[in-house]
Design an enzyme around this catalytic site. Sequence first.
Site, PDB file in Angstrom:
ATOM      1  N   ASP A   1       1.530  13.029  -3.392  1.00 59.52           N
ATOM      2  CA  ASP A   1       0.292  12.305  -3.110  1.00 59.52           C
ATOM      3  C   ASP A   1      -0.106  11.639  -4.420  1.00 59.52           C
ATOM      4  OD1 ASP A   1      -2.325  11.435  -2.820  1.00 59.52           O
ATOM      5  OD2 ASP A   1      -2.921  13.133  -1.575  1.00 59.52           O
TER       6      ASP A   1
ATOM      7  N   TYR B   1      -9.086  -4.256  -1.052  1.00 63.20           N
ATOM      8  CA  TYR B   1      -7.620  -4.341  -1.110  1.00 63.20           C
ATOM      9  C   TYR B   1      -7.140  -5.437  -2.063  1.00 63.20           C
ATOM     10  CZ  TYR B   1      -2.745  -4.797   0.371  1.00 63.20           C
ATOM     11  OH  TYR B   1      -1.359  -4.871   0.397  1.00 63.20           O
TER      12      TYR B   1
HETATM   13  P1  NAP Z   1       2.554   1.304   5.355  1.00 63.25           P
HETATM   14  O1  NAP Z   1       3.592   1.197   6.425  1.00 63.25           O
HETATM   15  O2  NAP Z   1       1.156   1.621   5.718  1.00 63.25           O
HETATM   16  O3  NAP Z   1       3.091   2.371   4.297  1.00 63.25           O
HETATM   17  C1  NAP Z   1       2.295   2.758   3.220  1.00 63.25           C
HETATM   18  C2  NAP Z   1       2.956   3.971   2.596  1.00 63.25           C
HETATM   19  O4  NAP Z   1       2.140   4.417   1.503  1.00 63.25           O
HETATM   20  C3  NAP Z   1       3.063   5.150   3.569  1.00 63.25           C
HETATM   21  O5  NAP Z   1       4.263   5.837   3.334  1.00 63.25           O
HETATM   22  C4  NAP Z   1       1.867   6.012   3.185  1.00 63.25           C
HETATM   23  O6  NAP Z   1       2.024   7.383   3.497  1.00 63.25           O
HETATM   24  C5  NAP Z   1       1.915   5.808   1.682  1.00 63.25           C
HETATM   25  N1  NAP Z   1       0.709   6.254   1.017  1.00 63.25           N
HETATM   26  C6  NAP Z   1      -0.570   5.819   1.179  1.00 63.25           C
HETATM   27  N2  NAP Z   1      -1.408   6.532   0.406  1.00 63.25           N
HETATM   28  C7  NAP Z   1      -0.631   7.437  -0.260  1.00 63.25           C
HETATM   29  C8  NAP Z   1      -0.900   8.464  -1.187  1.00 63.25           C
HETATM   30  N3  NAP Z   1      -2.157   8.725  -1.607  1.00 63.25           N
HETATM   31  N4  NAP Z   1       0.130   9.180  -1.684  1.00 63.25           N
HETATM   32  C9  NAP Z   1       1.402   8.937  -1.270  1.00 63.25           C
HETATM   33  N5  NAP Z   1       1.714   7.993  -0.364  1.00 63.25           N
HETATM   34  C10 NAP Z   1       0.696   7.267   0.130  1.00 63.25           C
HETATM   35  O7  NAP Z   1       2.465  -0.030   4.498  1.00 63.25           O
HETATM   36  P2  NAP Z   1       3.554  -1.085   3.974  1.00 63.25           P
HETATM   37  O8  NAP Z   1       3.215  -2.366   4.574  1.00 63.25           O
HETATM   38  O9  NAP Z   1       4.925  -0.546   4.106  1.00 63.25           O
HETATM   39  O10 NAP Z   1       3.110  -1.177   2.442  1.00 63.25           O
HETATM   40  C11 NAP Z   1       3.943  -0.823   1.354  1.00 63.25           C
HETATM   41  C12 NAP Z   1       3.424  -1.541   0.114  1.00 63.25           C
HETATM   42  O11 NAP Z   1       3.582  -2.957   0.272  1.00 63.25           O
HETATM   43  C13 NAP Z   1       1.942  -1.303  -0.159  1.00 63.25           C
HETATM   44  O12 NAP Z   1       1.722  -1.153  -1.554  1.00 63.25           O
HETATM   45  C14 NAP Z   1       1.282  -2.572   0.348  1.00 63.25           C
HETATM   46  O13 NAP Z   1       0.055  -2.842  -0.279  1.00 63.25           O
HETATM   47  C15 NAP Z   1       2.347  -3.597   0.000  1.00 63.25           C
HETATM   48  N6  NAP Z   1       2.248  -4.831   0.769  1.00 63.25           N
HETATM   49  C16 NAP Z   1       2.430  -4.832   2.118  1.00 63.25           C
HETATM   50  C17 NAP Z   1       2.335  -6.032   2.813  1.00 63.25           C
HETATM   51  C18 NAP Z   1       2.557  -6.113   4.309  1.00 63.25           C
HETATM   52  O14 NAP Z   1       2.412  -7.206   4.872  1.00 63.25           O
HETATM   53  N7  NAP Z   1       2.887  -5.021   4.986  1.00 63.25           N
HETATM   54  C19 NAP Z   1       2.048  -7.214   2.145  1.00 63.25           C
HETATM   55  C20 NAP Z   1       1.865  -7.185   0.777  1.00 63.25           C
HETATM   56  C21 NAP Z   1       1.984  -5.995   0.099  1.00 63.25           C
HETATM   57  P3  NAP Z   1       1.380   8.021   4.847  1.00 63.25           P
HETATM   58  O15 NAP Z   1       2.362   7.791   5.951  1.00 63.25           O
HETATM   59  O16 NAP Z   1       1.233   9.479   4.466  1.00 63.25           O
HETATM   60  O17 NAP Z   1       0.062   7.335   5.073  1.00 63.25           O
END
Ligand code: NAP
Length: 241
Positions: free
Chosen positions: A61, A164
């Site tokens: 975490d 965000y």
């Molecule tokens: P996601 O599917 O919601 O995955 C987020 C991941 O972060 C999950 O594994 C979540 O774990 C984990 N997480 C959140 N809080 C945490 C904590 N305190 N400790 C450990 N793990 C934690 O989102 P995603 O889209 O794949 O995002 C991945 C990254 O890409 C993020 O940094 C996001 O800001 C960035 N991003 C995404 C997009 C997009 O369009 N999707 C665009 C730009 C940037 P849990 O399952 O336990 O919640």
Amino acid sequence: MSEQTIALVTGANKGIGYEIAAGLGALGWTVGVGARDQERRENAVAKLRAAGIDAFGVPLDVTDDASVAGAARLVEEHGGRLDVLVNNAGTTGNAPQMPTTVDVSTVRAAVETNVIGVIRVTNAMLPLLRRSASPRIVNMSSSVGSLTLQSAPGAEVGPISAAYSPSKTFLNAVTVQYARELRDTDILINAGCPGYCATDLNGFRGVRTPEQGAAIALRLATLPDDGPTGRFFDDAGEVAW
Ligand code: NAP
């Protein structure tokens, strides 16, 4: 010390983080699957192993000092060092996020995970990264953190957000400061934007696949020794800060 290249991906149980772990594993690397929930972590590790990847679970975490310290100990036990850290874990935080009405706890939560979490994990892993011949750190940021894009006339880079987007701007700024301090080392640290990907983060409204989103992290994780540091990239090239 292991000859095997070893990487740690935070938030690797789903979404883009899972695909980053899969992509690094497909290179033949050992991959630590950082995830806070035991069941989700074990499921991800099992899926990666079924695909032939040398994955191991790392309870993590990013908002918790003891959890992060334990993760560093576990990674050290696995390889004696760390070659690549991908700070992928992130949260948008609760809605609404209009600046004039936002609950400050929403801002605090986004910064705690997206910025302070990255600093906490990076600093805990740095002693292990310093033992690598070619250490790389990738911070998963977002183009919504770009002040240039956000302030361009008529720009619509994501929704108006007091939590965000600014947390990713803050992350970008921190990335630059790390690069400045580490510029006389072998460590390359960069920010990457995955593009708008269909994941839990946005209710699966993104237009790219998580695998496509992982590509920039794979590129920044495998930069050559003379590669860039302290910069911000997406698949198309450099992103304006
Ligand atoms: P996601 O599917 O919601 O995955 C987020 C991941 O972060 C999950 O594994 C979540 O774990 C984990 N997480 C959140 N809080 C945490 C904590 N305190 N400790 C450990 N793990 C934690 O989102 P995603 O889209 O794949 O995002 C991945 C990254 O890409 C993020 O940094 C996001 O800001 C960035 N991003 C995404 C997009 C997009 O369009 N999707 C665009 C730009 C940037 P849990 O399952 O336990 O919640």
